[in-house]
Write a protein that holds these residues in place. Structure first.
Motif, PDB file in Angstrom:
ATOM      1  N   MET A  57       0.854  -1.183   0.000  1.00 42.61           N
ATOM      2  CA  MET A  57       0.000   0.000   0.000  1.00 42.61           C
ATOM      3  C   MET A  57       0.894   1.238   0.000  1.00 42.61           C
ATOM      4  N   ARG A  58       0.708   2.060  -0.982  1.00 43.77           N
ATOM      5  CA  ARG A  58       1.498   3.281  -1.104  1.00 43.77           C
ATOM      6  C   ARG A  58       0.595   4.483  -0.952  1.00 43.77           C
ATOM      7  N   LEU A  59       1.166   5.542  -0.415  1.00 46.75           N
ATOM      8  CA  LEU A  59       0.421   6.784  -0.269  1.00 46.75           C
ATOM      9  C   LEU A  59       0.660   7.666  -1.490  1.00 46.75           C
ATOM     10  N   GLY A  60      -0.409   8.147  -2.067  1.00 43.23           N
ATOM     11  CA  GLY A  60      -0.303   9.053  -3.201  1.00 43.23           C
ATOM     12  C   GLY A  60      -0.310  10.497  -2.737  1.00 43.23           C
ATOM     13  N   ALA A  61      -0.271  11.398  -3.692  1.00 43.16           N
ATOM     14  CA  ALA A  61      -0.248  12.825  -3.380  1.00 43.16           C
ATOM     15  C   ALA A  61      -1.533  13.268  -2.685  1.00 43.16           C
ATOM     16  N   THR A  62      -2.659  12.724  -3.119  1.00 43.46           N
ATOM     17  CA  THR A  62      -3.941  13.104  -2.523  1.00 43.46           C
ATOM     18  C   THR A  62      -4.008  12.705  -1.049  1.00 43.46           C
ATOM     19  N   GLU A  63      -3.552  11.498  -0.749  1.00 45.34           N
ATOM     20  CA  GLU A  63      -3.569  11.027   0.639  1.00 45.34           C
ATOM     21  C   GLU A  63      -2.642  11.856   1.516  1.00 45.34           C
TER      22      GLU A  63
END
Length: 62
Positions: A1-7
Motif C-alpha cells: 500500500m502506497r500513499l499518493g499525493a492526494t492522501e
C-alpha cells in the motif's frame, strides 16, 4: 500500500487543523533534526561505542 499525493495532502490538512501552523512547523523541525541525527549515527556508529567505553573505564564514586 502506497500513499499518493492526494492522501498525503489530506493527512497534512488534518494535521494542520489539529495542531495549527505554529506547532506544525515545530514538529517538522524536530522531525527533520531527528532524521538527520539518526542518519549520522548510522554512518558513524563507532563514535557511540567510544563514548560508552570512556565511561566504563572510570572508577565509580562511593
Amino acid at each position: 500500500m502506497r500513499l499518493g499525493a492526494t492522501e498525503l495532502l489530506l493527512i497534512l490538512a488534518i494535521a494542520f487543523i489539529v495542531f495549527g501552523a505554529g506547532k506544525l512547523t515545530g514538529i517538522g523541525k524536530a522531525l527533520g533534526t531527528s532524521i538527520r541525527e539518526f542518519k549520522q549515527e548510522m554512518k558513524n556508529p563507532e563514535k557511540e561505542e567510544e563514548k560508552k567505553n570512556d565511561g566504563a573505564d572510570k572508577p565509580a564514586d562511593k
